[in-house]
Write a protein that holds these residues in place. Structure first.
Motif, mmCIF file in Angstrom:
data_model
loop_
_atom_site.group_PDB
_atom_site.id
_atom_site.type_symbol
_atom_site.label_atom_id
_atom_site.label_comp_id
_atom_site.label_asym_id
_atom_site.label_seq_id
_atom_site.Cartn_x
_atom_site.Cartn_y
_atom_site.Cartn_z
ATOM 1 N N GLY A 271 38.519 11.885 -22.676
ATOM 2 C CA GLY A 271 37.186 11.325 -22.524
ATOM 3 C C GLY A 271 36.840 10.959 -21.095
ATOM 4 O O GLY A 271 35.708 11.176 -20.634
ATOM 5 N N GLU A 272 37.800 10.417 -20.364
ATOM 6 C CA GLU A 272 37.533 10.016 -18.983
ATOM 7 C C GLU A 272 37.303 11.232 -18.089
ATOM 8 O O GLU A 272 36.377 11.246 -17.262
ATOM 9 N N PHE A 273 38.120 12.279 -18.239
ATOM 10 C CA PHE A 273 37.920 13.473 -17.424
ATOM 11 C C PHE A 273 36.669 14.241 -17.854
ATOM 12 O O PHE A 273 36.027 14.881 -17.017
ATOM 13 N N ARG A 274 36.324 14.180 -19.130
ATOM 14 C CA ARG A 274 35.064 14.789 -19.571
ATOM 15 C C ARG A 274 33.880 14.078 -18.918
ATOM 16 O O ARG A 274 32.923 14.725 -18.473
ATOM 17 N N ARG A 275 33.940 12.775 -18.866
ATOM 18 C CA ARG A 275 32.854 12.023 -18.230
ATOM 19 C C ARG A 275 32.767 12.348 -16.748
ATOM 20 O O ARG A 275 31.675 12.516 -16.194
ATOM 21 N N THR A 276 33.919 12.481 -16.100
ATOM 22 C CA THR A 276 33.922 12.835 -14.677
ATOM 23 C C THR A 276 33.331 14.223 -14.459
ATOM 24 O O THR A 276 32.529 14.444 -13.538
ATOM 25 N N PHE A 277 33.706 15.187 -15.308
ATOM 26 C CA PHE A 277 33.173 16.538 -15.170
ATOM 27 C C PHE A 277 31.660 16.565 -15.406
ATOM 28 O O PHE A 277 30.924 17.240 -14.672
ATOM 29 N N GLU A 278 31.198 15.869 -16.415
ATOM 30 C CA GLU A 278 29.765 15.887 -16.713
ATOM 31 C C GLU A 278 28.964 15.201 -15.609
ATOM 32 O O GLU A 278 27.852 15.627 -15.287
ATOM 33 N N GLU A 279 29.498 14.130 -15.037
ATOM 34 C CA GLU A 279 28.808 13.495 -13.918
ATOM 35 C C GLU A 279 28.688 14.454 -12.737
ATOM 36 O O GLU A 279 27.629 14.551 -12.103
ATOM 37 N N HIS A 280 29.785 15.156 -12.450
ATOM 38 C CA HIS A 280 29.747 16.135 -11.357
ATOM 39 C C HIS A 280 28.863 17.333 -11.710
ATOM 40 O O HIS A 280 28.137 17.856 -10.855
ATOM 41 N N LEU B 164 26.220 17.331 -13.532
ATOM 42 C CA LEU B 164 24.818 16.933 -13.520
ATOM 43 C C LEU B 164 24.296 16.591 -12.127
ATOM 44 O O LEU B 164 23.174 16.105 -11.995
ATOM 45 N N GLY B 165 25.095 16.834 -11.102
ATOM 46 C CA GLY B 165 24.607 16.679 -9.734
ATOM 47 C C GLY B 165 25.272 15.608 -8.912
ATOM 48 O O GLY B 165 24.988 15.489 -7.715
ATOM 49 N N LEU B 166 26.146 14.807 -9.501
ATOM 50 C CA LEU B 166 26.821 13.765 -8.730
ATOM 51 C C LEU B 166 27.895 14.396 -7.855
ATOM 52 O O LEU B 166 28.639 15.275 -8.318
ATOM 53 N N PRO B 167 27.996 14.015 -6.587
ATOM 54 C CA PRO B 167 29.052 14.588 -5.728
ATOM 55 C C PRO B 167 30.439 14.349 -6.297
ATOM 56 O O PRO B 167 30.681 13.342 -6.992
ATOM 57 N N LEU B 168 31.343 15.266 -6.004
ATOM 58 C CA LEU B 168 32.679 15.182 -6.573
ATOM 59 C C LEU B 168 33.415 13.921 -6.121
ATOM 60 O O LEU B 168 34.114 13.292 -6.924
ATOM 61 N N VAL C 102 45.934 7.018 -10.361
ATOM 62 C CA VAL C 102 44.597 7.620 -10.304
ATOM 63 C C VAL C 102 44.030 7.508 -8.891
ATOM 64 O O VAL C 102 43.358 8.429 -8.407
ATOM 65 N N GLN C 103 44.303 6.414 -8.207
ATOM 66 C CA GLN C 103 43.855 6.279 -6.824
ATOM 67 C C GLN C 103 44.547 7.296 -5.914
ATOM 68 O O GLN C 103 43.913 7.865 -5.020
ATOM 69 N N PHE C 104 45.835 7.539 -6.150
ATOM 70 C CA PHE C 104 46.540 8.570 -5.395
ATOM 71 C C PHE C 104 45.922 9.942 -5.664
ATOM 72 O O PHE C 104 45.743 10.759 -4.738
ATOM 73 N N PHE C 105 45.613 10.217 -6.918
ATOM 74 C CA PHE C 105 45.002 11.490 -7.288
ATOM 75 C C PHE C 105 43.639 11.655 -6.610
ATOM 76 O O PHE C 105 43.341 12.717 -6.037
ATOM 77 N N THR C 106 42.825 10.628 -6.634
ATOM 78 C CA THR C 106 41.511 10.693 -5.999
ATOM 79 C C THR C 106 41.637 10.902 -4.496
ATOM 80 O O THR C 106 40.930 11.739 -3.905
ATOM 81 N N SER C 107 42.542 10.162 -3.882
ATOM 82 C CA SER C 107 42.728 10.304 -2.432
ATOM 83 C C SER C 107 43.231 11.694 -2.070
ATOM 84 O O SER C 107 42.792 12.284 -1.066
ATOM 85 N N ALA C 108 44.145 12.248 -2.871
ATOM 86 C CA ALA C 108 44.684 13.582 -2.585
ATOM 87 C C ALA C 108 43.599 14.643 -2.692
ATOM 88 O O ALA C 108 43.500 15.540 -1.836
ATOM 89 N N VAL C 109 42.752 14.550 -3.723
ATOM 90 C CA VAL C 109 41.694 15.554 -3.896
ATOM 91 C C VAL C 109 40.669 15.458 -2.771
ATOM 92 O O VAL C 109 40.248 16.469 -2.196
ATOM 93 N N GLN D 32 42.203 16.742 0.484
ATOM 94 C CA GLN D 32 42.297 18.201 0.503
ATOM 95 C C GLN D 32 40.924 18.841 0.672
ATOM 96 O O GLN D 32 40.785 19.886 1.319
ATOM 97 N N LYS D 33 39.902 18.202 0.131
ATOM 98 C CA LYS D 33 38.556 18.741 0.260
ATOM 99 C C LYS D 33 38.077 18.705 1.708
ATOM 100 O O LYS D 33 37.351 19.586 2.162
ATOM 101 N N ARG D 34 38.504 17.694 2.462
ATOM 102 C CA ARG D 34 38.035 17.543 3.844
ATOM 103 C C ARG D 34 38.906 18.302 4.834
ATOM 104 O O ARG D 34 38.409 18.854 5.819
ATOM 105 N N THR D 35 40.205 18.330 4.603
ATOM 106 C CA THR D 35 41.118 18.918 5.585
ATOM 107 C C THR D 35 41.702 20.251 5.146
ATOM 108 O O THR D 35 42.251 20.986 5.969
ATOM 109 N N GLY D 36 41.642 20.557 3.845
ATOM 110 C CA GLY D 36 42.254 21.784 3.361
ATOM 111 C C GLY D 36 43.706 21.578 2.980
ATOM 112 O O GLY D 36 44.283 20.504 3.175
ATOM 113 N N GLY D 37 44.302 22.595 2.427
ATOM 114 C CA GLY D 37 45.691 22.503 2.010
ATOM 115 C C GLY D 37 45.874 23.009 0.590
ATOM 116 O O GLY D 37 44.917 23.416 -0.079
#
Length: 327
Positions: A190-199, A201-205, A221-228, A231-236
């Motif tokens: 449910g939590e990841f579904r909500r995150t996907f639907e928010e993104h 529907l136009g919300l930035p990732l 979860v904070q580590f996961f968010t920071s890693a993503v 990676q989005k800004r620097t690549g990898g």
């Protein structure tokens, strides 16, 4: 004769229960056959589930009608948002105002019962069970929240490996989030579904992931968010990062299990030491009731009993804090 009557009554009760259950199963079978003959194979539960899913909203609506006074007081002290997040993290669909009404109602009801049943000198001591009753909803929500976060944390390493495998297979990161909803169970799905639907529907990732880390206040979860986001800004190689993060989380689970096994003796000791004064008090009421009645009938005895209970709770909390080691 009495035994025969009892046996006949028990036999009649069993036959009535058997008849009701068999009639219910027979009716269910008939409804299932009618449904198949009519050509509608969709289950009613599935329909209700889809209808409830369709009625879910991504943006929570604040109820300003129920409990205006309590909502205004909570907003004044900036507690409404905290309580709302606290209830949401537990997975309960409760309203904040009604939650506070229930807590206040339990407090006042318990105090009135103590004030009615106990002597006049026990009115001050009646605040203790009243406060405990008022805190019961908070304790229930806290327990549900702890259980929900623990289930999420158990499923989280496997979900990270699932995202890593799907990205290696060529899927995009957002598509991997959508696939988690179909492959995993609640509360992670449910939590990841909500995150996907928010993104979707136009919300930035980055905003959607930050909202996820706010709803699930776990360090993983904070580590996961920071890693993503990094990676989005620097690549990898995000897939490799997620695999290593899942490995670290599993190793911490193993270490936490070992620490729980070592600290189990301390928790049992804390529970035993806390139960000893209660047992002694109960024995005193049977062995020497005149001596123990002093804590009920005398005003200073009420103060002493209240102070003893408060100190006992403080001591139990300190012992639990000592043996509770966070990893």
């Amino acid at each position: 004769m009495t035994f025969v009557v009892i046996m006949i009554g028990v036999w009649i009760g069993i036959m009535v229960i058997w008849y009701v259950v068999s009639a219910a199963f027979k009716s269910a079978d008939i409804d299932r056959i009618k449904t198949r003959l009519a050509g509608t194979t969709k289950n009613k539960k599935a329909e209700d589930k889809e209808a409830a899913k369709a009625n879910q909203t991504l943006v929570p609506v604040q109820d300003v009608v129920t409990g205006k006074v309590i909502i205004s007081v909570l907003n004044k002290y900036k507690l409404y948002d905290k309580l709302s997040d606290f209830i949401e993290q537990s997975g309960l669909k409760w309203n904040v105002a009604r939650f506070m009404h229930a807590s206040l109602g339990l407090f006042l009801g318990t105090y009135l019962i103590c004030w009615r049943l106990a002597p006049n000198v026990m009115h001050f001591a009646g605040l203790i069970p009243a406060i405990l009753a008022g805190l019961a909803p908070f304790a229930f929500v806290m327990r549900k929240r702890k259980q929900r976060l623990f289930r999420f944390e158990e499923q989280f390493p496997e979900s990270l490996e699932f995202i890593s495998r799907s990205m290696r297979a060529g899927h995009a990161f957002s598509v991997s989030l959508e696939m988690i909803h179909r492959e995993f169970q609640e509360p992670l799905a449910g939590e990841f579904r909500r995150t996907f639907e928010e993104h979707n529907l136009g919300l930035p990732l980055d905003v959607a992931l930050q909202k996820l880390s706010k709803r699930i206040p776990l360090l993983d979860v904070q580590f996961f968010t920071s890693a993503v986001l990094l990676q989005k800004r620097t690549g990898g190689n995000l897939a490799e990062i997620l695999d290593k993060l899942a490995y670290v989380i599993r190793e911490r689970f193993k270490l936490r299990g070992r620490i729980r096994a070592v600290s189990a003796h301390g928790k049992m000791t804390a529970t035993a030491l806390s139960m000893i004064p209660i047992g002694v008090g109960v024995l005193m009421f049977y062995v020497n009731p005149d001596y123990a009645r002093f804590f009920i009938t005398d005003e200073y005895g009420n103060y002493m009993a209240a102070a003893a209970i408060a100190l006992q709770l403080i001591g139990y909390g300190i012992m639990q804090k000592i043996v509770n080691i966070e990893i």
